[in-house]
Motif scaffolding. Structure first.
Motif, PDB file in Angstrom:
ATOM      1  N   ARG A 173      -1.450  14.237  -9.381  1.00  0.00           N
ATOM      2  CA  ARG A 173      -1.340  13.363  -8.212  1.00  0.00           C
ATOM      3  C   ARG A 173      -0.388  13.981  -7.199  1.00  0.00           C
ATOM      4  NH1 ARG A 173       0.098   7.816 -11.360  1.00  0.00           N
ATOM      5  NH2 ARG A 173      -1.914   7.500 -12.379  1.00  0.00           N
ATOM      6  N   GLY A 174      -0.857  14.131  -6.014  1.00  0.00           N
ATOM      7  CA  GLY A 174       0.006  14.658  -4.962  1.00  0.00           C
ATOM      8  C   GLY A 174       0.117  16.168  -4.997  1.00  0.00           C
ATOM      9  N   ALA A 217       0.832  -1.204   0.000  1.00  0.00           N
ATOM     10  CA  ALA A 217       0.000   0.000   0.000  1.00  0.00           C
ATOM     11  C   ALA A 217       0.869   1.258   0.000  1.00  0.00           C
ATOM     12  CB  ALA A 217      -0.931  -0.015   1.207  1.00  0.00           C
ATOM     13  N   TYR A 218       2.039   1.194   0.645  1.00  0.00           N
ATOM     14  CA  TYR A 218       2.836   2.434   0.699  1.00  0.00           C
ATOM     15  C   TYR A 218       3.463   2.768  -0.642  1.00  0.00           C
ATOM     16  CZ  TYR A 218       6.714  -0.783   1.756  1.00  0.00           C
ATOM     17  OH  TYR A 218       7.632  -1.795   1.741  1.00  0.00           O
ATOM     18  N   MET A 260      -1.734  10.631   8.091  1.00  0.00           N
ATOM     19  CA  MET A 260      -2.044  10.422   6.681  1.00  0.00           C
ATOM     20  C   MET A 260      -2.875  11.589   6.148  1.00  0.00           C
ATOM     21  SD  MET A 260      -2.060   7.453   4.512  1.00  0.00           S
ATOM     22  CE  MET A 260      -2.229   7.675   2.744  1.00  0.00           C
ATOM     23  N   SER A 317      -0.061   2.156   4.566  1.00  0.00           N
ATOM     24  CA  SER A 317       0.225   3.143   3.535  1.00  0.00           C
ATOM     25  C   SER A 317       1.419   4.033   3.857  1.00  0.00           C
ATOM     26  CB  SER A 317      -1.002   4.020   3.301  1.00  0.00           C
ATOM     27  OG  SER A 317      -2.049   3.220   2.824  1.00  0.00           O
ATOM     28  N   TYR A 327      -5.830   7.028 -11.750  1.00  0.00           N
ATOM     29  CA  TYR A 327      -5.101   5.868 -11.244  1.00  0.00           C
ATOM     30  C   TYR A 327      -6.030   4.669 -11.208  1.00  0.00           C
ATOM     31  CZ  TYR A 327      -1.927   3.236  -8.178  1.00  0.00           C
ATOM     32  OH  TYR A 327      -1.071   2.300  -7.645  1.00  0.00           O
ATOM     33  N   GLU A 372       1.682   2.366  -3.401  1.00  0.00           N
ATOM     34  CA  GLU A 372       0.555   3.070  -4.015  1.00  0.00           C
ATOM     35  C   GLU A 372       0.523   4.520  -3.532  1.00  0.00           C
ATOM     36  OE1 GLU A 372      -3.459   1.138  -4.572  1.00  0.00           O
ATOM     37  OE2 GLU A 372      -3.980   2.681  -3.121  1.00  0.00           O
ATOM     38  N   THR A 373       0.735   4.700  -2.215  1.00  0.00           N
ATOM     39  CA  THR A 373       0.777   6.058  -1.671  1.00  0.00           C
ATOM     40  C   THR A 373       1.825   6.891  -2.400  1.00  0.00           C
ATOM     41  OG1 THR A 373       0.245   5.113   0.471  1.00  0.00           O
ATOM     42  CG2 THR A 373       1.009   7.379   0.466  1.00  0.00           C
ATOM     43  N   ARG A 415       1.283  13.383 -13.268  1.00  0.00           N
ATOM     44  CA  ARG A 415       2.129  13.357 -12.061  1.00  0.00           C
ATOM     45  C   ARG A 415       1.937  14.619 -11.241  1.00  0.00           C
ATOM     46  NH1 ARG A 415       8.122  12.270 -13.358  1.00  0.00           N
ATOM     47  NH2 ARG A 415       8.219  13.244 -11.324  1.00  0.00           N
ATOM     48  N   TYR A 442      -4.593  11.688  -1.579  1.00  0.00           N
ATOM     49  CA  TYR A 442      -5.339  10.473  -1.242  1.00  0.00           C
ATOM     50  C   TYR A 442      -5.087  10.066   0.203  1.00  0.00           C
ATOM     51  CZ  TYR A 442      -6.819   5.564  -1.805  1.00  0.00           C
ATOM     52  OH  TYR A 442      -7.429   4.352  -1.689  1.00  0.00           O
ATOM     53  N   MET A 492      -7.813  10.569  -9.840  1.00  0.00           N
ATOM     54  CA  MET A 492      -6.370  10.803  -9.854  1.00  0.00           C
ATOM     55  C   MET A 492      -5.757  10.087 -11.053  1.00  0.00           C
ATOM     56  SD  MET A 492      -5.626  10.219  -5.799  1.00  0.00           S
ATOM     57  CE  MET A 492      -4.121  11.195  -5.716  1.00  0.00           C
ATOM     58  N   ARG A 528      -6.152   0.622  -9.876  1.00  0.00           N
ATOM     59  CA  ARG A 528      -5.457  -0.365  -9.054  1.00  0.00           C
ATOM     60  C   ARG A 528      -5.406  -1.700  -9.794  1.00  0.00           C
ATOM     61  NH1 ARG A 528      -8.072   0.196  -3.321  1.00  0.00           N
ATOM     62  NH2 ARG A 528      -6.619   1.815  -2.728  1.00  0.00           N
ATOM     63  N   LEU A 575       0.708   7.770  -5.797  1.00  0.00           N
ATOM     64  CA  LEU A 575      -0.339   8.794  -5.768  1.00  0.00           C
ATOM     65  C   LEU A 575       0.196  10.148  -5.313  1.00  0.00           C
ATOM     66  CD1 LEU A 575      -3.363   6.716  -4.469  1.00  0.00           C
ATOM     67  CD2 LEU A 575      -2.942   7.560  -6.763  1.00  0.00           C
ATOM     68  N   LYS A 576       1.476  10.191  -4.902  1.00  0.00           N
ATOM     69  CA  LYS A 576       2.104  11.489  -4.632  1.00  0.00           C
ATOM     70  C   LYS A 576       2.638  12.085  -5.931  1.00  0.00           C
ATOM     71  CE  LYS A 576       3.747  10.749   0.090  1.00  0.00           C
ATOM     72  NZ  LYS A 576       4.939  10.322   0.856  1.00  0.00           N
ATOM     73  N   GLY A 577       2.520  11.349  -7.031  1.00  0.00           N
ATOM     74  CA  GLY A 577       3.002  11.850  -8.307  1.00  0.00           C
ATOM     75  C   GLY A 577       4.499  11.676  -8.500  1.00  0.00           C
ATOM     76  N   LEU A 585     -10.242   6.766  -7.112  1.00  0.00           N
ATOM     77  CA  LEU A 585      -8.892   6.723  -7.676  1.00  0.00           C
ATOM     78  C   LEU A 585      -8.885   7.212  -9.126  1.00  0.00           C
ATOM     79  CD1 LEU A 585      -7.654   3.383  -6.106  1.00  0.00           C
ATOM     80  CD2 LEU A 585      -6.730   5.650  -5.672  1.00  0.00           C
TER      81      LEU A 585
END
Lengths: 318, 545
Positions: B94-95, A214-215, B170, B108, B63, A217-218, B91, B100, B61, B65, A221-223, B58
């Motif tokens: 995202r972020g 999962a990390y 988080m 995570s 994205y 994926e994190t 990119r 997320y 974004m 899975r 998702l931070k780009g 998702l």
């Protein structure tokens, strides 16, 4: 006490215990062989009287347990005994040859470890695309061919046909560092090919396994770019499995070089051991066995300790 | 900035599936969903598992899975069609623009890196702030989210803080780069109910303070009612109902939404205790090997034949340990267990086959409690052979009876667990335990992994079966709504002790002890403004003290 210190000292104690066990095993196995040192010295045609005399003189009539602890006591003090064939001090002979073997192993390791990890990262980055398949294909091929065959093929093409390197990897003290490097280029190359595949594939597998986390994926998702994700987030967590396989291969570089050393007539531990076995020089075989065991256990112990240190839960307890 | 921050039009999402023995083929999991989200607003996406809510979140974004792909429709963020954006633009999205928050912060966060490094990473990467500014902002967010020691908590590693704290970290991670939109994917589902309320409030206040918009994904309508402006109800990839929160909660139009709103309304009349309990736990004290503290302290409870004792508590309260002691998996240090009038051996090895038969267990994870290579018939048939020596047609007849009792029927006999839904799997597990004709069944969080409507069905089934089979349940759960629905008596556990114990009516009526009060008031209620009321009430009380 900090849990790390406790775990590390446990590993150290366990390592010494293992080494002790290995030494007993090696001694026991050479004892079980037919014939003994006296027989080896005097040869097949020796008279029973002469054998009995020599056994008395060498103390071979005493119980095996006594001789084992004497031998062990010697090792602890750095005395590996004397060679039967040339009466030279074994510790001295081994010292030089171990140095040569370690030099060869180090050069091979310095090339192969970073290369394997880099190729592993590259294979993950381009997973299931052509760079990954090419890297896997080549490394698997090289690991599947026996090293003596690679050795002879390399000698045939590179030294005989092209004449770029000597087929004999002879080195001595009068050579400069550069000359030594040049001399061992071919055996180092062959060893690199042999150990590359396993380390590369393990790096790839360890990181791919983590890429499901999962990390990761994190991080995606931070780009972050794929390479940033792999290098920053996956690699630090893959250190432990990678170090384990690297150490196993380093141990192989030291212990398993016998064949390659013989092919290239390199004056290392492997040559020495093979010579001693043919001449039935039991004390030398024993000494080589213990040194190999020590290297093997030592490197694996280092791997264990690095794994412990790489674990943030142990390094930073709650 | 345009009026609409996120515009989704006829979104279709598909995936390739690889069923064993069949050709891989494409399936559609979201079938044309449309919605708008204005800046600073919160949209709740609600539905059961498989509704496609996380997938839609998702997709905002860009994205997918594990091989999931957007196959049709449009997703516009800040006036740009992100499906047509370049890799570099995605990119930056995202972020940068969209961030997320996942269900499990514990998984995570990268275990090898300090919290601060991970919280500021996206902000620094997208050049929103310098590292120093980002750290200052992170500390501000830590404080805003009510984390202890906000100046230094960033220096810790993820495993050094609690689950609830990590979930807040988080949220800080998601808010740090000053995004326009945060996707919250079940952010409080994995938390204990008393922790959930704090995190929920922290998230709500942070959203209000930063003016960020949010997609709030959850299966719990009562939770989403507290934080969102609008709600979209999803089912199997389709929109069921879409409207403002007040309308969805107080005036749901669709039948499915009405079912979701009225879920957990099972009524169960409390039974009177009989003189002879089937199980009595006397003075049990237990600890795990290698630990130097007790996890159960002098626990005393009784369970009467044909009744249900609910053991309720949060993670770490010792409720599952109690089950291990009763089943003999963990011999206690002190105390004894009397079952059906006889003293049970503390160790599993010392128990007779009759002891084992009469005391059955059902687990939380039905999937892993069954052998995936055995058919339903084999699974249910095993205890029939083992305890009653039934064979052939006799066994078959009994299996069919049991399958009818769990409302599945004979046609399920030759199916494998993988062919069943989560609720059906749990039913098979129930049938397997009933096959032994037990006097008592320990139910360990048996509905926790199920969607609310499915869980309701299981609870109803258990109550019906209790009437037919006259079996007693020791029902372990963290969920108070379940407790209300099923129990006759209740034991509230906290830190290895029973802090409140008695008939349901008595335990759930004031005056409460502090912990039970906290627990009861933390259960989300299906009405708007509940969260504020509770928090205000608690503030007043603590001010009063």
């Amino acid at each position: 006490m900090h849990p790390i210190i406790k775990l590390v000292s446990q590993r150290l104690a366990l390592g010494f215990l293992l080494l002790f066990g290995a030494s007993a095993l090696i001694f026991g196995l050479t004892e079980a062989l037919p014939g003994d040192a006296a027989q080896a010295v005097l040869g097949q045609s020796a008279t029973p009287e002469a054998l009995a005399n020599l056994r008395e003189e060498m103390g071979l009539n005493r119980p095996a347990m006594t001789r084992y602890f004497e031998w062990l006591g010697g090792i602890v003090q750095g005395d590996l005994g004397q060679s039967l064939t040339n009466k030279l001090d074994i510790a001295e002979s081994i010292g030089k040859r171990l140095g040569n073997t370690l030099f060869l192993a180090c050069v091979a390791a310095i090339v192969s470890v970073p290369l394997a990890i880099f190729l592993g990262l590259l294979a993950v980055r381009y997973r299931n695309r052509w760079p990954d398949k090419l890297i896997s294909g080549i490394t698997l091929t090289t690991v599947s061919i026996p090293e003596f065959l690679i050795g002879y093929v390399v000698i045939y093409y590179v030294s005989v046909k092209l004449g770029w390197f000597s087929s004999l990897a002879m080195i001595n003290d009068s050579m400069s560092f550069g000359q030594k490097l040049y001399a061992i280029a071919l055996p180092a190359f062959v060893l690199t090919l042999v150990v590359l595949a396993q380390m590369m594939r393990m790096t790839r597998a360890a990181i791919l396994n983590l890429m499901q986390s999962a990390y990761i994926e994190t991080a995606e998702l931070k780009g972050l770019s794929t390479f940033q994700v792999i290098a920053r987030h996956a690699f630090p967590n893959a250190i432990s499995p990678i170090v384990n396989v690297v150490m196993l291969n380093l141990a192989y570089l030291v212990v398993g070089v016998v064949v390659v050393e013989v092919v290239f007539v390199y004056p290392g531990m492997g040559q020495y051991l093979v010579d001693a076995v043919t001449k039935r020089d039991v004390p030398v075989v024993l000494a080589c066995g213990v040194v190999f065991a020590a290297v093997y256990i030592g490197l694996n112990m280092v791997a264990d300790i690095v794994s412990i240190l790489a674990n943030p839960r142990l390094r930073h307890p709650k | 900035m345009s009026d609409t921050l996120l515009k989704v039009r006829d979104l279709k999402i598909g995936a390739t599936v690889y069923p064993p023995g069949e050709k891989p083929h494409d399936i559609e999991i979201v079938h044309g969903v449309s919605f708008d989200l204005a800046p600073g607003k919160v949209l709740g996406l609600i539905g059961e598992s498989g509704a496609g809510k996380s997938t839609i979140g998702l997709a905002s974004m860009a994205y997918g899975r594990g091989g999931v792909e957007i196959t049709g429709g449009e997703v516009w963020v800040n006036g740009r069609d992100i499906m047509k954006s370049s890799v570099g633009d995605v990119r930056n999205l995202r972020g940068g623009e969209v961030t997320y928050v996942s269900q499990s912060a514990a998984a995570s966060f990268n275990p090898a890196k300090k919290i601060m490094d991970q919280v500021v990473e996206a902000a620094v990467e997208h050049k929103k702030f310098s590292r120093k500014e980002a750290e200052a902002r992170a500390r501000e967010l830590f404080a805003k989210l009510g984390l202890p020691d906000p100046d230094n908590i960033g220096d810790r590693y993820p495993h050094q803080v609690s689950g609830g704290q990590l979930q807040r970290c988080m949220t800080a991670l998601a808010l740090c780069p000053e995004p326009d939109l945060v996707v919250f994917d079940e952010p409080t589902t994995a938390l204990d109910v008393t922790t959930q309320i704090d995190v929920l409030m922290a998230i709500k206040e942070a959203i209000a303070a930063t003016g960020v918009a949010a997609l709030y994904i959850t299966h719990d309508l009562a939770v989403v009612a507290q934080v969102s402006d609008d709600i979209m109800v999803l089912r199997m990839g389709n929109t069921v109902e879409y409207g403002n929160t007040d309308q969805i909660i107080n005036n749901p139009q669709e039948e499915y939404t009405q079912a979701l709103v009225s879920v957990r309304s099972i009524e169960h009349e409390e039974k009177q205790p009989s003189p002879d309990p089937v199980l009595s736990v006397d003075g049990i004290t237990a600890r795990y090997k290698g630990l130097n503290f007790d996890v159960l302290h002098n626990v005393n409870v009784e369970l009467h034949p044909g009744q249900t004792l609910a053991v309720v508590g949060e993670s770490g309260s010792g409720k599952s340990t109690l089950a291990r002691v009763i089943t003999g998996l963990l011999p206690p240090r002190d105390g004894e267990i009397t079952f059906a009038g006889r003293k049970l051996s503390s160790d599993l090895k010392g128990r007779s086959r009759e002891d084992l038969r009469e005391l059955q267990m059902i687990y939380q994870m039905a999937d892993v409690a069954m052998n995936p290579r055995q058919t339903v018939g084999t699974i249910i048939g095993r205890p029939l052979e083992f305890y009653f020596n039934l064979r052939g047609s006799e066994k078959r007849k009994r299996i069919v009876e049991l399958l009818d009792e769990i409302e599945l029927g004979e046609k399920y006999m030759d199916r494998y667990p993988a062919e069943l839904s989560g609720g059906q799997k749990q039913r098979v597990c129930i049938a397997r335990s009933l096959a032994a004709k037990p006097k008592m069944i320990i139910c360990d969080e048996v509905t926790s992994a199920l969607d609310p409507l499915v869980a309701d069905g299981i609870l109803k089934l258990l109550l019906d079966l209790q009437k037919i089979e006259d079996v007693a349940y020791l029902f372990i759960t963290h969920d108070l709504a379940t407790v209300r629905a099923i129990s006759d008596s209740i034991a509230v556990m906290y830190q290895g002790r029973v802090v409140r114990y008695g008939p349901k009516s008595q335990v759930l009526s004031p005056p409460f002890d502090d912990y039970t009060d906290l627990l009861l008031s933390s259960v989300p209620e299906m009405h708007l403004g509940w969260l504020e009321e509770v928090v205000a009430h608690r503030k007043m009380e603590s001010a009063g003290n």
